[in-house]
Scaffold this motif. Structure first.
Motif, PDB file in Angstrom:
ATOM      1  N   MET A   6       1.265  -1.737   0.197  1.00 51.20           N
ATOM      2  CA  MET A   6       0.287   0.183  -0.208  1.00 51.20           C
ATOM      3  C   MET A   6       0.603   1.649  -0.208  1.00 51.20           C
ATOM      4  O   MET A   6       1.082   2.124  -0.479  1.00 51.20           O
ATOM      5  CB  MET A   6      -1.171   0.071   1.249  1.00 51.20           C
ATOM      6  CG  MET A   6      -2.107  -1.389   1.174  1.00 51.20           C
ATOM      7  SD  MET A   6      -3.299  -1.788  -0.107  1.00 51.20           S
ATOM      8  CE  MET A   6      -3.671   0.053   0.037  1.00 51.20           C
TER       9      MET A   6
ATOM     10  N   GLY B  34       0.911   4.218  -3.443  1.00 59.45           N
ATOM     11  CA  GLY B  34       0.768   5.810  -2.601  1.00 59.45           C
ATOM     12  C   GLY B  34       1.743   6.930  -2.919  1.00 59.45           C
ATOM     13  O   GLY B  34       1.926   7.376  -3.881  1.00 59.45           O
TER      14      GLY B  34
ATOM     15  N   PHE C 293      -2.399   6.274   1.987  1.00 58.65           N
ATOM     16  CA  PHE C 293      -2.519   4.369   1.101  1.00 58.65           C
ATOM     17  C   PHE C 293      -2.346   3.461   2.439  1.00 58.65           C
ATOM     18  O   PHE C 293      -3.009   2.410   2.670  1.00 58.65           O
ATOM     19  CB  PHE C 293      -2.088   4.312   0.325  1.00 58.65           C
ATOM     20  CG  PHE C 293      -2.272   4.512  -1.185  1.00 58.65           C
ATOM     21  CD1 PHE C 293      -2.869   6.197  -1.223  1.00 58.65           C
ATOM     22  CD2 PHE C 293      -2.345   4.314  -2.156  1.00 58.65           C
ATOM     23  CE1 PHE C 293      -3.284   6.261  -2.467  1.00 58.65           C
ATOM     24  CE2 PHE C 293      -3.262   4.801  -3.410  1.00 58.65           C
ATOM     25  CZ  PHE C 293      -3.543   5.819  -3.363  1.00 58.65           C
TER      26      PHE C 293
ATOM     27  N   PHE D 203      -9.817   7.428  -0.234  1.00 55.08           N
ATOM     28  CA  PHE D 203      -9.270   6.757   0.260  1.00 55.08           C
ATOM     29  C   PHE D 203      -9.397   6.375   2.166  1.00 55.08           C
ATOM     30  O   PHE D 203      -9.486   4.996   2.694  1.00 55.08           O
ATOM     31  CB  PHE D 203      -7.145   6.779   1.030  1.00 55.08           C
ATOM     32  CG  PHE D 203      -7.006   5.359   0.185  1.00 55.08           C
ATOM     33  CD1 PHE D 203      -6.435   4.147  -0.189  1.00 55.08           C
ATOM     34  CD2 PHE D 203      -6.513   5.410  -1.366  1.00 55.08           C
ATOM     35  CE1 PHE D 203      -5.775   3.388  -0.901  1.00 55.08           C
ATOM     36  CE2 PHE D 203      -6.772   5.243  -2.415  1.00 55.08           C
ATOM     37  CZ  PHE D 203      -5.848   4.104  -1.704  1.00 55.08           C
TER      38      PHE D 203
ATOM     39  N   ILE E 149     -12.651   5.021   1.580  1.00 55.81           N
ATOM     40  CA  ILE E 149     -12.632   3.151   1.886  1.00 55.81           C
ATOM     41  C   ILE E 149     -12.134   2.292   2.471  1.00 55.81           C
ATOM     42  O   ILE E 149     -12.572   1.381   3.411  1.00 55.81           O
ATOM     43  CB  ILE E 149     -11.670   2.821   0.684  1.00 55.81           C
ATOM     44  CG1 ILE E 149     -11.849   3.545  -0.488  1.00 55.81           C
ATOM     45  CG2 ILE E 149     -10.649   1.714   0.268  1.00 55.81           C
ATOM     46  CD1 ILE E 149     -10.577   2.916  -2.274  1.00 55.81           C
ATOM     47  N   SER E 150     -11.162   3.084   3.460  1.00 49.15           N
ATOM     48  CA  SER E 150     -11.541   2.531   5.109  1.00 49.15           C
ATOM     49  C   SER E 150     -12.070   3.044   5.783  1.00 49.15           C
ATOM     50  O   SER E 150     -12.219   1.692   6.962  1.00 49.15           O
ATOM     51  CB  SER E 150      -9.836   3.603   5.317  1.00 49.15           C
ATOM     52  OG  SER E 150      -8.747   3.847   5.433  1.00 49.15           O
TER      53      SER E 150
END
Length: 259
Positions: free
Chosen positions: A118, A122, A171, A227, A230-231
């Motif tokens: 990740m 990023g 990220f 993000f 998404i998290s």
């Protein structure tokens, strides 16, 4: 929220006790990476400097200070896994009376690989997509105004390096927030409650690390927000909401009778 602050103080106390180890890793990272900062600066100039723009240094020690800054950024990145490990141990001890996270060596290895992947994604986004786009945009805006773009090498490379490292860490949000919610350090509903405040923080970060124009701030803040969302999805699916174990009433009554 007060519980999160209390837990954070426990982590900081643990890190203070391990400060010598963290400092040793940081110093070693700075010393080793300093040898490679020269080629790194040349590489970043070739990849990111818009065609027609020029780099200058405005003080005798500017290049030396730039190398030190790059080395310090690399040293911090190398020390972060150790800091995260100490933070995890502090959380494990803190939540020993709850439902501590059971993570074996294989899980740690998987977690480390996922975190590394990740971070690379990023950093790659920032270095190969975001930075070239809005550095070119800024250069063209200056050229349209009849201004010759001449950048300080310290500010230009520092900005590029900080942006690359920052997005590598951004990220990591799905992994970090999932871990924190599973440990009970942060509750999912707390993230939902302060969602708008977190958005403001993201735009503030974008304003701090980018030139003062809306396009640059959006290029930085929007991926952070994406993000984060998404998290939130990952946390909602995988996050385990641990609760403090309540004592058995019968055992409490028996204990009171003995006393």
């Amino acid at each position: 929220m007060s519980e999160a602050i209390e837990n954070l103080s426990v982590i900081l106390l643990t890190l203070r006790r391990k400060l010598a180890v963290v400092a040793a890793v940081l110093v070693a990272g700075v010393a080793l990476s300093f040898q490679f900062t020269g080629p790194l600066i040349e590489r970043m100039k070739e990849d990111l400097l818009p065609e027609g723009a020029k780099l200058v240094y405005v003080s005798p020690l500017e290049v030396m200070m730039l190398k030190l800054k790059l080395s310090f950024i690399i040293g911090i990145l190398l020390a972060l896994p150790l800091i995260a490990f100490y933070a995890y141990r502090a959380l494990s001890r803190r939540f020993s009376f709850k439902n501590p996270i059971k993570i074996g060596k294989s899980h740690f290895l998987l977690l480390g690989v996922a975190a590394l992947v990740m971070f690379v994604l990023g950093a790659s986004y920032a270095y190969f997509l975001m930075l070239p786009l809005f550095l070119e945009y800024l250069y063209l805006s200056a050229a349209d105004s009849g201004v010759t773009a001449t950048y300080s090498i310290f500010k230009f490379i520092s900005f590029a390096a900080a942006g690359t490292a920052l997005f590598g860490l951004i990220f990591e949000l799905p992994i970090v927030l999932t871990f924190l919610t599973r440990s009970g350090f942060i509750q999912y509903r707390t993230l939902v409650t302060y969602r708008k405040h977190i958005y403001v923080v993201f735009f503030f970060i974008g304003a701090v690390i980018t030139p003062p124009d809306v396009f640059s701030q959006v290029m930085v803040a929007v991926p952070m927000i994406i993000f984060f969302e998404i998290s939130m999805v990952v946390v909602r699916v995988l996050g385990v909401k641990h609760k403090v174990s309540q004592p058995d009433p019968s055992s409490v009554s028996r204990a009171s009778e003995r006393s």
